[in-house]
Design an enzyme around this catalytic site. Sequence first.
Site, PDB file in Angstrom:
ATOM      1  N   ASP A  41       0.709  -1.100  -0.165  1.00 40.31           N
ATOM      2  CA  ASP A  41       0.043   0.027   0.147  1.00 40.31           C
ATOM      3  C   ASP A  41       0.793   1.419  -0.267  1.00 40.31           C
ATOM      4  OD1 ASP A  41      -1.747   2.231   0.706  1.00 40.31           O
ATOM      5  OD2 ASP A  41      -3.204   0.530   1.656  1.00 40.31           O
ATOM      6  N   LYS A  89       1.139  12.613 -17.795  1.00 41.07           N
ATOM      7  CA  LYS A  89      -0.046  13.610 -17.923  1.00 41.07           C
ATOM      8  C   LYS A  89      -1.433  12.854 -17.331  1.00 41.07           C
ATOM      9  CE  LYS A  89      -2.779  14.076 -21.696  1.00 41.07           C
ATOM     10  NZ  LYS A  89      -3.840  13.277 -21.733  1.00 41.07           N
ATOM     11  N   HIS A 119       3.623  13.017 -24.283  1.00 48.40           N
ATOM     12  CA  HIS A 119       4.023  11.843 -25.267  1.00 48.40           C
ATOM     13  C   HIS A 119       4.121  12.527 -26.784  1.00 48.40           C
ATOM     14  CE1 HIS A 119       0.011  10.747 -26.414  1.00 48.40           C
ATOM     15  NE2 HIS A 119       0.434  10.180 -27.427  1.00 48.40           N
ATOM     16  N   LYS A 138       7.198  12.646 -30.260  1.00 48.65           N
ATOM     17  CA  LYS A 138       6.917  12.072 -31.860  1.00 48.65           C
ATOM     18  C   LYS A 138       7.841  12.822 -32.668  1.00 48.65           C
ATOM     19  CE  LYS A 138       1.971  11.369 -30.946  1.00 48.65           C
ATOM     20  NZ  LYS A 138       1.149  10.350 -31.774  1.00 48.65           N
ATOM     21  N   GLU A 143      -9.890  11.922 -34.198  1.00 45.54           N
ATOM     22  CA  GLU A 143      -9.738  10.600 -33.914  1.00 45.54           C
ATOM     23  C   GLU A 143     -11.298   9.978 -34.573  1.00 45.54           C
ATOM     24  OE1 GLU A 143      -6.839  10.161 -29.848  1.00 45.54           O
ATOM     25  OE2 GLU A 143      -8.916  10.713 -29.811  1.00 45.54           O
ATOM     26  N   ASP A 201      -7.781  17.132 -21.883  1.00 47.84           N
ATOM     27  CA  ASP A 201      -7.185  15.735 -22.398  1.00 47.84           C
ATOM     28  C   ASP A 201      -6.037  15.874 -23.462  1.00 47.84           C
ATOM     29  OD1 ASP A 201      -6.976  12.855 -22.529  1.00 47.84           O
ATOM     30  OD2 ASP A 201      -8.306  12.684 -24.149  1.00 47.84           O
ATOM     31  N   HIS A 204      -1.060  18.401 -25.527  1.00 49.69           N
ATOM     32  CA  HIS A 204      -0.619  18.071 -26.910  1.00 49.69           C
ATOM     33  C   HIS A 204      -0.793  19.265 -27.852  1.00 49.69           C
ATOM     34  CE1 HIS A 204      -0.640  14.378 -24.951  1.00 49.69           C
ATOM     35  NE2 HIS A 204      -1.825  13.712 -25.339  1.00 49.69           N
ATOM     36  N   LYS A 241     -13.253  13.048 -30.667  1.00 47.42           N
ATOM     37  CA  LYS A 241     -13.434  11.871 -30.888  1.00 47.42           C
ATOM     38  C   LYS A 241     -14.626  11.455 -31.683  1.00 47.42           C
ATOM     39  CE  LYS A 241     -10.938  10.564 -26.962  1.00 47.42           C
ATOM     40  NZ  LYS A 241      -9.497  10.166 -27.381  1.00 47.42           N
TER      41      LYS A 241
HETATM   42  C1  BG6 Z   1      -3.679  11.038 -24.974  1.00 47.55           C
HETATM   43  C2  BG6 Z   1      -5.303  11.195 -24.525  1.00 47.55           C
HETATM   44  O1  BG6 Z   1      -3.128  11.756 -24.250  1.00 47.55           O
HETATM   45  O2  BG6 Z   1      -3.656  11.040 -26.156  1.00 47.55           O
HETATM   46  C3  BG6 Z   1      -6.035  10.428 -25.628  1.00 47.55           C
HETATM   47  O3  BG6 Z   1      -5.577  10.899 -23.357  1.00 47.55           O
HETATM   48  C4  BG6 Z   1      -5.609  10.447 -27.203  1.00 47.55           C
HETATM   49  O4  BG6 Z   1      -7.407  10.545 -25.390  1.00 47.55           O
HETATM   50  C5  BG6 Z   1      -4.471  10.267 -27.189  1.00 47.55           C
HETATM   51  O5  BG6 Z   1      -6.287   9.522 -27.898  1.00 47.55           O
HETATM   52  C6  BG6 Z   1      -3.959  10.772 -28.710  1.00 47.55           C
HETATM   53  O6  BG6 Z   1      -2.521  10.314 -28.661  1.00 47.55           O
HETATM   54  P1  BG6 Z   1      -2.026   9.756 -30.052  1.00 47.55           P
HETATM   55  O7  BG6 Z   1      -0.503   9.337 -29.788  1.00 47.55           O
HETATM   56  O8  BG6 Z   1      -2.694   8.384 -30.071  1.00 47.55           O
HETATM   57  O9  BG6 Z   1      -2.233  10.604 -30.948  1.00 47.55           O
END
Ligand code: BG6
Length: 464
Positions: free
Chosen positions: A91, A144, A174, A178, A212, A231, A236, A322
């Site tokens: 824990d 994140k 992330h 890229k 997406e 998000d 991003h 989305k």
């Molecule tokens: C994430 C989000 O940080 O990034 C997701 O939480 C999103 O909702 C994703 O789909 C997109 O990342 P990538 O690399 O798939 O474009």
Amino acid sequence: MEPTPNRILSADALVVFGVTGDLAHKKIFPALYAMARSGALNVPVVGVAASKLSLAQLYERVTNSINQAGKIDDQGAFDHLLSLLRYVGGDYNDPGTFKQLKQVLGDARRPAHYLAIPPVLFEKVIKGIGAAGLANQARVIVEKPFGRDLASARELNRIALSVFREDAIFRIDHYLGKEAIMNILYFRFANSFLEPIWNRNCVASVQITLSEDFGVKGRGAFYESAGCLRDVIQNHLFQIVALLAMEPPAYQGYGAVHNEKAKVFQAMRPLQPDDVVRGQYAGYRKEPGVAKGSDVETFCALRLFIDSWRWQGVPWYLRSGKCLTTSVAEVMVELKPPPQRLFDDSAPVDGPANYLRFRLAPNSAVALAARVKRAGKEFIGDQHELYLLEEQPGEETPYERLLADAMAGDGALFTREDAVEAAWAVVDPVLDAHHRAHTYKPGSWGPKQADALIAGDGSWHNPQ
Ligand code: BG6
């Protein structure tokens, strides 16, 4: 500001908190395997989680994860990865868990603590690491979302900085790992032709689309607490804006890039409700974990201004969502038309203006669109693209790259305290004060109200 050194010393162990979680399964194990394959992983990897798990069970998880992400095509690397794994179950509220971790870490002096855990646990774990004396010379890798508004981001920074130095805190976005996004920085400052036109004199507007074609994929409960603006846009998409809008770094060290990116966020005009169009795909409210009357946005479009010498008056249009038509990410920098219409078909009368297009996903490319004359007596022509780059083989995945960089102590592709807070300050005014979300049809480009947002400056470019 003093140039920052390019790196602190390499980590001599990796601790993965939340090793039984989703992130570890989907991203971290495949990244560790890739690092083992490339020879970049040679330190113990200690998984930590609440459950009592045997090493054999952990091996099984790792095997499943790697098989799901791709396949085990290098048995030697795979065996090497397994040989590095250790496990501590307990824990996070119990100091005994951290004591046990200390024992397992043995001689390691510079562990990297990766918090692959829900944000509500960050404080507890960071303090546990500090109290157990596991923070000296160590670093922390934080996933994140880094906060959910300005106040919580500040608080999280305060907690992290009470235990770790800023250059030992690696905040992951992330997108920065890229290739196509790193190329924005490279392309801008490795070439000289761009700089004279890269400003309010020649740029009419900038659009960024991250769409997406799938829904929340079982992450309804998470989405209810986040929404599209938190998000992907505040992090991003804003990172992409910063790389496109920043001034040239003053020196080669990565601190210089961080300085310029932070200034972009500081110059962004805080958003107002009329700058934002929120949408929700029909059917979202039926997703597991989603409230029946939810007003959370699964689509968000916004108009942004950067009040700087370079960008004053240039609108930046960002949108993401989305369940849209297709999965694609693209930047479109639209240039102003020539000052005089010397030909009958000069822009903007006939067709789009010249533009620069950065394709970011699913493939990467840079394209420059310019008009050329058609053969014949008339001085009329067409716009064609000069296509500059296509995806290159051998790309590392973002997690492989970022994890290896954090272990090596290279903070170039991570976000800095002041930049994160400045980015939150831009969206903070509209996190709660906003218009209701408009319903849109899955498979469309979002609600039509988003078209009205951009109408004064043209229309959305819908990438193919
Ligand atoms: C994430 C989000 O940080 O990034 C997701 O939480 C999103 O909702 C994703 O789909 C997109 O990342 P990538 O690399 O798939 O474009």
